[in-house]
Design a protein around this motif. Structure first.
Motif, mmCIF file in Angstrom:
data_model
loop_
_atom_site.group_PDB
_atom_site.id
_atom_site.type_symbol
_atom_site.label_atom_id
_atom_site.label_comp_id
_atom_site.label_asym_id
_atom_site.label_seq_id
_atom_site.Cartn_x
_atom_site.Cartn_y
_atom_site.Cartn_z
ATOM 1 N N SER A 97 -8.753 4.871 -3.479
ATOM 2 C CA SER A 97 -7.920 3.661 -2.715
ATOM 3 C C SER A 97 -7.826 4.253 -1.225
ATOM 4 N N VAL A 98 -8.811 4.852 -0.768
ATOM 5 C CA VAL A 98 -8.646 5.268 0.605
ATOM 6 C C VAL A 98 -9.252 4.365 1.464
ATOM 7 N N GLY A 99 -8.495 3.793 2.479
ATOM 8 C CA GLY A 99 -9.040 2.758 3.768
ATOM 9 C C GLY A 99 -9.617 3.705 4.751
ATOM 10 N N GLU A 100 -10.283 4.608 4.617
ATOM 11 C CA GLU A 100 -10.892 5.597 5.645
ATOM 12 C C GLU A 100 -12.269 6.024 5.118
ATOM 13 N N PHE A 118 2.448 2.004 -3.298
ATOM 14 C CA PHE A 118 1.438 2.567 -4.236
ATOM 15 C C PHE A 118 1.362 3.871 -3.809
ATOM 16 N N PHE A 119 1.129 4.197 -2.489
ATOM 17 C CA PHE A 119 0.631 5.554 -1.913
ATOM 18 C C PHE A 119 1.809 6.463 -2.850
ATOM 19 N N ARG A 133 0.877 12.865 -7.927
ATOM 20 C CA ARG A 133 -0.122 13.257 -8.972
ATOM 21 C C ARG A 133 -1.278 14.033 -8.089
ATOM 22 N N LYS A 134 -1.719 15.093 -9.169
ATOM 23 C CA LYS A 134 -2.652 15.992 -8.549
ATOM 24 C C LYS A 134 -4.036 15.740 -8.693
ATOM 25 N N ILE A 155 0.857 -1.130 -0.149
ATOM 26 C CA ILE A 155 -0.050 -0.055 0.083
ATOM 27 C C ILE A 155 1.022 1.349 -0.069
ATOM 28 N N ARG A 159 -8.377 -3.553 -5.111
ATOM 29 C CA ARG A 159 -9.108 -3.137 -4.282
ATOM 30 C C ARG A 159 -9.736 -1.873 -4.560
ATOM 31 N N ARG A 198 -7.986 13.464 3.258
ATOM 32 C CA ARG A 198 -7.213 12.457 3.500
ATOM 33 C C ARG A 198 -6.254 12.246 2.752
ATOM 34 N N LEU A 199 -5.549 11.188 3.219
ATOM 35 C CA LEU A 199 -4.252 10.614 2.237
ATOM 36 C C LEU A 199 -4.848 10.140 1.149
ATOM 37 N N LYS A 200 -4.144 10.096 -0.056
ATOM 38 C CA LYS A 200 -4.804 9.587 -1.143
ATOM 39 C C LYS A 200 -5.060 7.976 -1.334
ATOM 40 N N VAL A 201 -4.005 7.447 -0.423
ATOM 41 C CA VAL A 201 -4.133 6.082 -0.525
ATOM 42 C C VAL A 201 -3.805 5.722 1.084
ATOM 43 N N SER A 202 -4.557 4.628 1.572
ATOM 44 C CA SER A 202 -4.359 4.229 2.807
ATOM 45 C C SER A 202 -4.862 2.903 2.954
ATOM 46 N N ALA A 203 -4.379 1.930 3.777
ATOM 47 C CA ALA A 203 -4.996 0.628 4.013
ATOM 48 C C ALA A 203 -6.311 0.343 4.611
ATOM 49 N N SER A 235 -9.539 9.486 -6.174
ATOM 50 C CA SER A 235 -9.057 8.220 -5.467
ATOM 51 C C SER A 235 -10.046 7.083 -4.821
ATOM 52 N N VAL A 257 0.717 7.401 -6.224
ATOM 53 C CA VAL A 257 -0.195 8.256 -6.547
ATOM 54 C C VAL A 257 0.034 9.865 -5.785
ATOM 55 N N ALA A 258 0.841 9.773 -4.797
ATOM 56 C CA ALA A 258 0.849 11.038 -4.011
ATOM 57 C C ALA A 258 1.585 12.246 -4.851
#
Lengths: 376, 158
Positions: free
Chosen positions: A34-37, A20-21, A27-28, A17, A353, B153-158, A32, A24-25
């Motif tokens: 792909s956020v787990g929250e 990949f972060f 790019r502007k 993860i 995912r 948020r962070l763009k990618v997180s677990a 997303s 992605v980080a």
């Protein structure tokens, strides 16, 4: 000078993860998925309670186990929602997020070389934390494989349902099968139920609510998902008194206590946020249905996941691409980010995912882009 | 479908029939028909745009109106008369020290004051008015003025 780090730690590969972060980080204008929250902020009443707590100077250490009012509210909540009664005094421990709680549990129960059975794919923290605690993760794909993998060193089974990354959950008959196995083999269960409130079809069944299971279950949960509370870092353990005391013994030395402000916010969340939780759940459900319909429309085969806010999609079958290539190309060409399935285990290299913790508006644009991506 | 449709329209009145159809798993035609039905039945009164008009576009006042009731009609007749004035933006019958609560909009202080004195206060069943000029708006129709949008948020997180 190169610092020699712990050998076990060095043997654990870096998080997929994370890798990949970093891509992605850079790019502007990425949409997303792909956020787990949650994309919601914590309910205002909760934030307001936190502000008031700061104003009144609640900035001190709390009891190691957490404020007694919070422990008592957690016990009441769990009883009301899932029908299992815990003693707020001896069977509840508050910590810095469910991740810390999971860490405390494995460190409390494992001796070097002990084996822990867990499902694959599962949340990315389980295996590394088991390894760091000296344990050996043993993966299974299905319940029917558990018995075969049990050895004299097997100590526990880890469950995480509804699941990150698949969104799947266990029903009663499946949980009963697991209960039978753990009882026959005298195993513990570490049950991560942080997504329990995000169950869309049937009411979530706590593993500890099954007959005779409370005595051998450590329920790991927290406020991040149900109450959109991720950055406030608050989780809890519900477990038999001896295990709770053991976990607290580590917690008091490594963390001392969870953040006081977050604890006060959590009391407010448990007392006054039921309607906010329902509102968020309904919104996730609407998004899930939308995503599944859109994916089917563009030719993917997928079943409706029962909970959480993820879809675990085999992209190889339809596109011939690996999950990683799919994710990289989709990001490159359409600026939509999904997480390669390989982050959840090498055997999931055909998957990605998709997180639908983002607005319907974003989802609509994202799926139009995915459709466009597939056409080209 | 109706409740979900209403919730989606309430959140974003500009949402297209195409998007609604996708979200609700229906067709554009069916969605359009349902909206027309709801408009006809009066369940949807209309679609409004909330402007950040703080001090830019004239002036607004909350006006408290005390009135007497009429046999068989209560406050309805006087309220319906007041509601027809285009200057009146909102009108509620409320409990407490007065009876009707109005939001009145005009180009200037004088225009609003004149309207209240000459059109509302003189009505037969109106016994008194109190006018409170609006100084600043913070929130209207559940929308907070000046609230920043955006994903923290962070763009990618677990």
């Amino acid at each position: 000078m190169k610092i020699p780090t712990n050998k076990t730690l060095a043997s654990i590969p870096p998080s997929g993860i994370r890798k990949f972060f970093e891509i992605v980080a850079e790019r502007k204008d990425v949409i997303s998925l792909s956020v787990g929250e949650p994309d919601f902020d914590a309910p205002w009443c909760v934030r307001e309670a936190a502000i008031a707590a700061l104003e009144s100077g609640e900035t001190h250490y709390t009891p190691n186990k957490g404020y007694s009012e919070l422990r008592s509210e957690i016990a009441k909540y769990f009883s009301r929602k899932f029908g299992v009664d815990y003693s707020a005094e001896t069977e509840v421990l508050v910590g810095n997020g469910a991740s810390e709680i999971f860490d405390l549990v494995v460190r409390s129960i494992l001796n070097s070389g002990d084996e822990v059975i867990l499902f694959s794919p599962s949340y990315v923290m389980y295996a590394p934390l088991i390894q760091l605690a000296g344990g050996v993760p043993i993966f299974v794909r299905q319940i029917s494989e558990i018995q075969k993998k049990i050895s004299p060193r097997t100590k526990a089974v880890v469950l995480g349902y509804p699941s990150n990354p698949t969104g799947a959950t266990f029903g009663k008959s499946e949980l009963q099968k697991i209960a039978k196995i753990v009882e026959q083999n005298n195993l513990l269960v570490i049950s991560d139920e942080i997504y329990a409130e995000l169950s869309f079809e049937k009411k979530h069944i706590a593993f500890a609510s099954l007959p005779k299971m409370k005595a051998r279950t450590a329920t790991v949960s927290g406020f991040s998902k149900a109450f959109a509370f991720t950055g406030l870092r608050l989780g809890y353990l519900l477990a038999p008194a001896d295990l709770t005391a053991a976990a607290n013994k580590i917690h008091q030395y490594s963390a001392l206590c969870a953040n006081s402000i977050s604890q006060i916010a959590a009391i407010e969340a448990l007392k006054n946020c039921d309607s906010e939780v329902i509102k968020m759940r309904e919104e996730y459900k609407m998004r899930r249905d939308f995503c599944v319909r859109e994916l089917k429309k563009i030719g993917f085969q997928i079943q409706k996941p029962a909970g959480a806010f993820y879809l675990f999609l085999n992209v190889h079958k339809k596109t011939g691409l690996s999950g990683e290539d799919f994710a990289l190309q989709l990001l490159e060409k359409e600026e939509v980010a999904v997480v390669p399935g390989s982050a959840f285990g090498t055997e999931f290299s055909d998957f990605v995912r998709i997180s639908y913790a983002t607005s319907l508006q974003n989802l609509e644009i994202a799926f139009e882009k995915i459709e466009h991506f597939l056409k080209n | 479908m109706k409740q979900k449709l209403l919730a989606l329209l309430k959140k974003d009145p500009r949402i297209s029939a195409k998007s609604l159809a996708k979200i609700l798993g229906s067709t554009e035609k069916k969605v359009e028909a349902e909206i027309q039905k709801l408009l006809k039945s009066g369940e949807i009164v209309g679609f409004a745009t909330v402007l950040n008009s703080n001090g830019k576009d004239g002036i607004e006042a909350m006006v408290e109106v005390r009135a007497t009731t009429q046999r068989g009609r209560g406050f309805d007749e006087v309220a319906e008369r007041i509601a027809r004035f285009p200057e009146v933006v909102n009108l509620f019958l409320i409990s407490g020290s007065h009876d009707l609560n109005l939001l009145v909009r005009g180009k200037s202080l004088a225009e609003v004051a004149n309207f209240v004195n000459r059109k509302v206060a003189v009505l037969e069943n109106v016994t008194g008015t109190t006018t409170h000029f609006l100084l600043k708006k913070y929130k209207e129709d559940s929308l907070i003025f000046g609230e920043k949008m955006g994903d923290k948020r962070l763009k990618v997180s677990a």
